[in-house]
Each structure stands twice: as structure tokens, then as C-alpha cells.
Design an enzyme around this catalytic site. Structure first.
Site, PDB file in Angstrom:
ATOM      1  N   PRO A   7       0.828  -1.208   0.000  1.00 29.28           N
ATOM      2  CA  PRO A   7       0.000   0.000   0.000  1.00 29.28           C
ATOM      3  C   PRO A   7       0.862   1.258   0.000  1.00 29.28           C
ATOM      4  O   PRO A   7       1.863   1.343   0.723  1.00 29.28           O
ATOM      5  CB  PRO A   7      -0.793  -0.103   1.298  1.00 29.28           C
ATOM      6  CG  PRO A   7      -0.762  -1.551   1.654  1.00 29.28           C
ATOM      7  CD  PRO A   7       0.554  -2.054   1.160  1.00 29.28           C
ATOM      8  N   TYR A   8       0.468   2.199  -0.816  1.00 32.37           N
ATOM      9  CA  TYR A   8       1.140   3.497  -0.915  1.00 32.37           C
ATOM     10  C   TYR A   8       0.064   4.545  -0.665  1.00 32.37           C
ATOM     11  O   TYR A   8      -0.875   4.677  -1.459  1.00 32.37           O
ATOM     12  CB  TYR A   8       1.764   3.660  -2.292  1.00 32.37           C
ATOM     13  CG  TYR A   8       2.511   4.952  -2.497  1.00 32.37           C
ATOM     14  CD1 TYR A   8       3.842   5.059  -2.119  1.00 32.37           C
ATOM     15  CD2 TYR A   8       1.886   6.061  -3.064  1.00 32.37           C
ATOM     16  CE1 TYR A   8       4.529   6.256  -2.301  1.00 32.37           C
ATOM     17  CE2 TYR A   8       2.565   7.245  -3.244  1.00 32.37           C
ATOM     18  CZ  TYR A   8       3.891   7.337  -2.868  1.00 32.37           C
ATOM     19  OH  TYR A   8       4.568   8.516  -3.047  1.00 32.37           O
TER      20      TYR A   8
END
Length: 69
Positions: free
Chosen positions: A2-3
Site C-alpha cells: 500500500p502506498y
């Protein structure tokens, strides 16, 4: 991995920004099962003169004059 990117008006303390990073990281871990070490968080803080809604900057909403005047 996840970013998570957050853009907000500047003015928070370093502790508040750090708490936000921790909360966002934990949210990704809890909701999508991401390993904590895989979560990336970027916080961008912009000046009130560079953030606008409806052609009015946050600075202007707070009472600062339009610099073009």
C-alpha cells in the site's frame, strides 16, 4: 505494498503528522492485511496560499487579502 499519499495545508506539529502516519499505517494493516513494513505513507504539506477551493485560497478564506489586488 500500500502506498498512501496525503496532501494537506501546512500548520500541524511534527507530532501530529507522525500520529497521522501511524494511524494511516495501522488502517492499512487492519483493513487490507498489509504487513506493516510494506506500507508507505507520504505526507505533503502545502502553504495556505497554494491550496484553493472554488478559486479561493485557504489564506483568503482565513482573511488574507488576494495578492493580485
Amino acid at each position: 505494498m500500500p502506498y498512501i499519499e496525503v496532501t494537506m495545508v501546512e500548520g500541524r506539529t511534527p507530532a501530529q503528522v507522525r500520529d497521522l502516519i501511524s494511524a494511516l499505517t495501522q488502517a492499512a494493516v487492519d483493513t487490507v492485511g498489509a504487513p506493516v513494513e510494506s506500507v508507505r505513507v507520504v505526507v505533503r504539506e502545502v502553504p495556505t496560499t497554494h491550496f484553493a477551493a472554488g478559486d479561493v485560497t485557504i489564506a483568503e478564506r482565513r482573511g488574507d487579502p488576494d495578492p493580485r489586488a
